[in-house]
Design an enzyme around this catalytic site. Structure first.
Site, PDB file in Angstrom:
ATOM      1  CG  HIS A  91      -2.036   1.042   1.028  1.00  0.00           C
ATOM      2  ND1 HIS A  91      -1.841   2.375   1.325  1.00  0.00           N
ATOM      3  CD2 HIS A  91      -3.294   0.934   0.557  1.00  0.00           C
ATOM      4  CE1 HIS A  91      -2.948   3.045   1.036  1.00  0.00           C
ATOM      5  NE2 HIS A  91      -3.844   2.196   0.572  1.00  0.00           N
ATOM      6  CD  GLU A 117      -2.710   5.418  -1.283  1.00  0.00           C
ATOM      7  OE1 GLU A 117      -2.491   5.787  -0.122  1.00  0.00           O
ATOM      8  OE2 GLU A 117      -3.833   5.106  -1.713  1.00  0.00           O
ATOM      9  CG  HIS A 123      -5.199  -0.169  -3.247  1.00  0.00           C
ATOM     10  ND1 HIS A 123      -5.223   1.030  -3.920  1.00  0.00           N
ATOM     11  CD2 HIS A 123      -5.395   0.136  -1.944  1.00  0.00           C
ATOM     12  CE1 HIS A 123      -5.416   2.019  -3.056  1.00  0.00           C
ATOM     13  NE2 HIS A 123      -5.542   1.501  -1.847  1.00  0.00           N
TER      14      HIS A 123
END
Ligand code: CO
Length: 293
Positions: free
Chosen positions: A178, A208, A240
């Protein structure tokens, strides 16, 4: 005479429920486990959370296991679209207090000790500071999957065992984590370092933060891979994984960008929560937590 008076007085106090504090503490406690996940709104992705929850229930059949989600967006979406109500961590703890639990172990399903974990720890610390009827006798929080260097080495072992057989020459695995602006993002670099010690064909990037897609692409050039296996490095293979990683219609997805760069692509959209070895690791964390003072 004096003895009789004392006896009568004690009896009267007992009947009135006015027990001294030391006697009240001897009442047997009620143990509970609260598992906390970020959450997912994709029904096909909830399996990863259920897998860890069921493994915990199976390992500790005498302790009630409850689940809370930290993502309000996901909680509201679930309520709106599926009529499913999942509590926030403070709601779950308040309910457990109300239901008579005296001893609660809170184990997060988060991967790194980032912002979500900080927020959860704040809630647990706040509840732990409460005395009296709204507090718990014992309230502890466990650590996320990757909290130190050793955790990363253990995870690298799990990853190499999972992908080892499929890493024929010319192939490489690209994992999508992530990522966060939080300093705990450094855990992904440590994770890549641990992976590199175990395999030269597995690469970790984040959606990210860093390592970025470009970092992964640069590292891949040295690996001389022709085919990439794309997999999420997240507990759940949710939004995602399906869109940012493997979204075929999205030109910005890693899949589209790697295809454009000439790679053959395979996908492995399985959340970490569904790896049997991760379930074992997770249950071990809960076991540690139950023993913690
Ligand atoms: Co996200």
């Amino acid at each position: 005479m004096y003895k009789n008076v004392m006896f009568a007085l004690t009896l009267a106090l007992l009947c009135m429920g006015a027990l001294p504090a030391s006697a009240a503490e001897e009442v047997p406690g009620k143990k509970g486990i609260l598992l906390v996940a970020f959450g997912t709104s994709m029904p096909e992705a909830t399996g990863a959370i259920e897998s860890l929850t069921n493994a915990t229930k199976a390992a500790f059949p005498d302790v009630e296991v409850r689940v809370a989600y930290t993502s309000n967006i996901i909680r509201r979406k679930l309520k709106r679209e599926q009529g499913v109500e999942i509590p926030t961590p403070p709601e779950a703890l308040a309910a457990m207090n109300d239901d008579g639990f005296t001893d609660v172990s809170v184990q997060p399903m988060h991967i790194i000790p980032g912002e979500e974990y900080d927020d959860l720890k704040g809630v647990v610390d706040a509840f732990a500071s409460l005395r009296g009827k709204y507090g718990f006798r014992r309230l502890v929080i466990g650590r996320p999957l990757l909290s130190n260097v050793e955790d990363c080495a253990i995870m690298a072992g799990i990853l190499t065992r999972r992908f080892g057989d499929r890493l024929a020459p010319g192939k490489a695995v690209v994992l999508m984590g992530h990522g966060t602006p939080h300093m705990a993002n450094a855990m992904y670099s440590e994770m890549q370092a641990a992976i590199t010690r175990a395999s030269d064909r597995i690469f970790l990037g984040t959606v990210e933060s860093t390592p970025t897609f470009d970092d992964v692409q640069a590292a891949l050039k040295k690996a001389r891979a022709k085919t990439l296996i794309l997999a999420p490095f997240m507990i759940v293979a949710g939004d995602h994984a399906n869109n940012d990683l493997a979204g075929a219609d999205d030109p910005e997805s890693w899949l589209s960008q790697f295809k454009k760069a000439g790679y053959g692509i395979e996908t492995d959209l399985v959340g970490l929560g569904q790896y049997p070895e991760i379930a074992k690791l997770f249950v071990g964390r809960v076991a540690e937590l139950l023993k913690q003072e």
